[in-house]
Design a protein around this motif. Sequence first.
Motif, PDB file in Angstrom:
ATOM      1  N   ALA A   1       0.835  -1.185   0.000  1.00 37.37           N
ATOM      2  CA  ALA A   1       0.000   0.000   0.000  1.00 37.37           C
ATOM      3  C   ALA A   1       0.872   1.239   0.000  1.00 37.37           C
ATOM      4  O   ALA A   1       1.946   1.273   0.590  1.00 37.37           O
ATOM      5  CB  ALA A   1      -0.899  -0.005   1.215  1.00 37.37           C
ATOM      6  N   SER A   2       0.337   2.239  -0.640  1.00 31.26           N
ATOM      7  CA  SER A   2       1.110   3.469  -0.712  1.00 31.26           C
ATOM      8  C   SER A   2       0.941   4.264   0.579  1.00 31.26           C
ATOM      9  O   SER A   2      -0.011   4.090   1.338  1.00 31.26           O
ATOM     10  CB  SER A   2       0.653   4.306  -1.898  1.00 31.26           C
ATOM     11  OG  SER A   2      -0.643   4.802  -1.667  1.00 31.26           O
ATOM     12  N   VAL A   3       1.887   5.124   0.820  1.00 29.15           N
ATOM     13  CA  VAL A   3       1.856   5.977   2.004  1.00 29.15           C
ATOM     14  C   VAL A   3       0.638   6.878   1.938  1.00 29.15           C
ATOM     15  O   VAL A   3      -0.040   7.096   2.948  1.00 29.15           O
ATOM     16  CB  VAL A   3       3.162   6.800   2.101  1.00 29.15           C
ATOM     17  CG1 VAL A   3       3.084   7.806   3.238  1.00 29.15           C
ATOM     18  CG2 VAL A   3       4.342   5.899   2.257  1.00 29.15           C
ATOM     19  N   LEU A   4       0.314   7.366   0.765  1.00 32.65           N
ATOM     20  CA  LEU A   4      -0.839   8.244   0.600  1.00 32.65           C
ATOM     21  C   LEU A   4      -2.130   7.484   0.935  1.00 32.65           C
ATOM     22  O   LEU A   4      -3.034   8.018   1.600  1.00 32.65           O
ATOM     23  CB  LEU A   4      -0.894   8.777  -0.834  1.00 32.65           C
ATOM     24  CG  LEU A   4      -1.986   9.806  -1.125  1.00 32.65           C
ATOM     25  CD1 LEU A   4      -1.842  11.023  -0.228  1.00 32.65           C
ATOM     26  CD2 LEU A   4      -1.945  10.205  -2.579  1.00 32.65           C
ATOM     27  N   GLY A   5      -2.245   6.234   0.548  1.00 31.60           N
ATOM     28  CA  GLY A   5      -3.427   5.420   0.841  1.00 31.60           C
ATOM     29  C   GLY A   5      -3.580   5.182   2.341  1.00 31.60           C
ATOM     30  O   GLY A   5      -4.689   5.211   2.891  1.00 31.60           O
ATOM     31  N   ILE A   6      -2.482   4.916   2.990  1.00 28.69           N
ATOM     32  CA  ILE A   6      -2.513   4.705   4.442  1.00 28.69           C
ATOM     33  C   ILE A   6      -2.956   5.983   5.142  1.00 28.69           C
ATOM     34  O   ILE A   6      -3.784   5.944   6.062  1.00 28.69           O
ATOM     35  CB  ILE A   6      -1.129   4.245   4.952  1.00 28.69           C
ATOM     36  CG1 ILE A   6      -0.803   2.865   4.391  1.00 28.69           C
ATOM     37  CG2 ILE A   6      -1.109   4.228   6.481  1.00 28.69           C
ATOM     38  CD1 ILE A   6       0.600   2.398   4.697  1.00 28.69           C
ATOM     39  N   LEU A   7      -2.458   7.125   4.721  1.00 28.24           N
ATOM     40  CA  LEU A   7      -2.845   8.399   5.338  1.00 28.24           C
ATOM     41  C   LEU A   7      -4.320   8.690   5.102  1.00 28.24           C
ATOM     42  O   LEU A   7      -5.008   9.204   5.994  1.00 28.24           O
ATOM     43  CB  LEU A   7      -1.982   9.534   4.785  1.00 28.24           C
ATOM     44  CG  LEU A   7      -0.523   9.540   5.253  1.00 28.24           C
ATOM     45  CD1 LEU A   7       0.253  10.672   4.568  1.00 28.24           C
ATOM     46  CD2 LEU A   7      -0.437   9.697   6.751  1.00 28.24           C
ATOM     47  N   GLU A   8      -4.835   8.355   3.894  1.00 27.64           N
ATOM     48  CA  GLU A   8      -6.259   8.579   3.609  1.00 27.64           C
ATOM     49  C   GLU A   8      -7.142   7.685   4.488  1.00 27.64           C
ATOM     50  O   GLU A   8      -8.190   8.118   4.959  1.00 27.64           O
ATOM     51  CB  GLU A   8      -6.541   8.324   2.121  1.00 27.64           C
ATOM     52  CG  GLU A   8      -6.017   9.420   1.227  1.00 27.64           C
ATOM     53  CD  GLU A   8      -6.212   9.115  -0.262  1.00 27.64           C
ATOM     54  OE1 GLU A   8      -6.590   7.966  -0.602  1.00 27.64           O
ATOM     55  OE2 GLU A   8      -5.990  10.029  -1.058  1.00 27.64           O
ATOM     56  N   GLU A   9      -6.723   6.445   4.705  1.00 28.91           N
ATOM     57  CA  GLU A   9      -7.476   5.547   5.584  1.00 28.91           C
ATOM     58  C   GLU A   9      -7.517   6.087   7.011  1.00 28.91           C
ATOM     59  O   GLU A   9      -8.562   6.079   7.674  1.00 28.91           O
ATOM     60  CB  GLU A   9      -6.844   4.157   5.580  1.00 28.91           C
ATOM     61  CG  GLU A   9      -7.078   3.360   4.336  1.00 28.91           C
ATOM     62  CD  GLU A   9      -6.358   2.018   4.378  1.00 28.91           C
ATOM     63  OE1 GLU A   9      -5.864   1.605   5.461  1.00 28.91           O
ATOM     64  OE2 GLU A   9      -6.282   1.392   3.323  1.00 28.91           O
ATOM     65  N   ARG A  10      -6.398   6.567   7.488  1.00 29.94           N
ATOM     66  CA  ARG A  10      -6.333   7.120   8.840  1.00 29.94           C
ATOM     67  C   ARG A  10      -7.174   8.387   8.948  1.00 29.94           C
ATOM     68  O   ARG A  10      -7.831   8.630   9.965  1.00 29.94           O
ATOM     69  CB  ARG A  10      -4.886   7.403   9.236  1.00 29.94           C
ATOM     70  CG  ARG A  10      -4.111   6.132   9.481  1.00 29.94           C
ATOM     71  CD  ARG A  10      -2.722   6.424   9.935  1.00 29.94           C
ATOM     72  NE  ARG A  10      -1.987   5.186  10.181  1.00 29.94           N
ATOM     73  CZ  ARG A  10      -0.714   5.124  10.507  1.00 29.94           C
ATOM     74  NH1 ARG A  10      -0.015   6.254  10.635  1.00 29.94           N
ATOM     75  NH2 ARG A  10      -0.129   3.974  10.706  1.00 29.94           N
ATOM     76  N   GLU A  11      -7.161   9.215   7.896  1.00 30.51           N
ATOM     77  CA  GLU A  11      -7.958  10.437   7.894  1.00 30.51           C
ATOM     78  C   GLU A  11      -9.451  10.095   7.923  1.00 30.51           C
ATOM     79  O   GLU A  11     -10.227  10.707   8.663  1.00 30.51           O
ATOM     80  CB  GLU A  11      -7.656  11.260   6.636  1.00 30.51           C
ATOM     81  CG  GLU A  11      -8.443  12.557   6.537  1.00 30.51           C
ATOM     82  CD  GLU A  11      -8.153  13.311   5.256  1.00 30.51           C
ATOM     83  OE1 GLU A  11      -8.889  14.281   5.007  1.00 30.51           O
ATOM     84  OE2 GLU A  11      -7.223  12.960   4.512  1.00 30.51           O
ATOM     85  N   THR A  12      -9.873   9.104   7.148  1.00 36.25           N
ATOM     86  CA  THR A  12     -11.273   8.687   7.128  1.00 36.25           C
ATOM     87  C   THR A  12     -11.685   8.154   8.503  1.00 36.25           C
ATOM     88  O   THR A  12     -12.775   8.463   9.011  1.00 36.25           O
ATOM     89  CB  THR A  12     -11.492   7.601   6.049  1.00 36.25           C
ATOM     90  OG1 THR A  12     -11.043   8.109   4.790  1.00 36.25           O
ATOM     91  CG2 THR A  12     -12.953   7.216   5.954  1.00 36.25           C
ATOM     92  N   ALA A  13     -10.836   7.364   9.123  1.00 33.26           N
ATOM     93  CA  ALA A  13     -11.136   6.838  10.452  1.00 33.26           C
ATOM     94  C   ALA A  13     -11.253   7.969  11.475  1.00 33.26           C
ATOM     95  O   ALA A  13     -12.145   7.962  12.344  1.00 33.26           O
ATOM     96  CB  ALA A  13     -10.052   5.844  10.881  1.00 33.26           C
ATOM     97  N   ALA A  14     -10.395   8.966  11.359  1.00 30.12           N
ATOM     98  CA  ALA A  14     -10.446  10.113  12.268  1.00 30.12           C
ATOM     99  C   ALA A  14     -11.732  10.900  12.053  1.00 30.12           C
ATOM    100  O   ALA A  14     -12.356  11.363  13.019  1.00 30.12           O
ATOM    101  CB  ALA A  14      -9.219  10.999  12.070  1.00 30.12           C
ATOM    102  N   GLN A  15     -12.153  11.064  10.792  1.00 30.35           N
ATOM    103  CA  GLN A  15     -13.397  11.789  10.492  1.00 30.35           C
ATOM    104  C   GLN A  15     -14.606  11.041  11.086  1.00 30.35           C
ATOM    105  O   GLN A  15     -15.509  11.654  11.661  1.00 30.35           O
ATOM    106  CB  GLN A  15     -13.581  11.956   8.978  1.00 30.35           C
ATOM    107  CG  GLN A  15     -12.724  13.024   8.368  1.00 30.35           C
ATOM    108  CD  GLN A  15     -12.905  13.115   6.851  1.00 30.35           C
ATOM    109  OE1 GLN A  15     -13.440  12.202   6.222  1.00 30.35           O
ATOM    110  NE2 GLN A  15     -12.437  14.213   6.274  1.00 30.35           N
ATOM    111  N   VAL A  16     -14.620   9.730  10.937  1.00 27.62           N
ATOM    112  CA  VAL A  16     -15.705   8.929  11.501  1.00 27.62           C
ATOM    113  C   VAL A  16     -15.733   9.075  13.020  1.00 27.62           C
ATOM    114  O   VAL A  16     -16.794   9.236  13.635  1.00 27.62           O
ATOM    115  CB  VAL A  16     -15.552   7.438  11.080  1.00 27.62           C
ATOM    116  CG1 VAL A  16     -16.494   6.554  11.869  1.00 27.62           C
ATOM    117  CG2 VAL A  16     -15.753   7.279   9.585  1.00 27.62           C
TER     118      VAL A  16
END
Length: 140
Positions: A2-17
Amino acid sequence: MASVLGILEERETAAQVRVEGLREEAARLAGVLEAAEIELDRRVIAREELVEALAGSAAETIAVTVTVTVTEAEAETAPTPVPGSIVPPWRGGLPVTVLAPDYQRILGVLEERQPAAGRRAADNSSGTLNCSAPVANFIP
């Protein structure tokens, strides 16, 4: 991989939730807090009104009590005993009737168990109690 950008987007989505869930929880708690504050206000008002009513009632009671004459107060030498009441401090000449009914029955039983010649528990002329005779039966 997985790309670093994908991992950051997943973490951002989890934080938003998580933030949305916390906002919903905060809104719910704000409603609960508001209801609790309203209830507290109602209880404070009820307590204040009760205190005012009791103060008025106490003032009336004090006024009635003050009007009782001294002769009426002197006429009542001992309060009427009730079951479970505390035994009054000993004073010479107290009648048996100042004791609670249960204690009066106990003394009656003790008096009945004494021999006829040695009865001194009650002085029939004054109704006063002499406890030395009943107590002497229990002392070794």
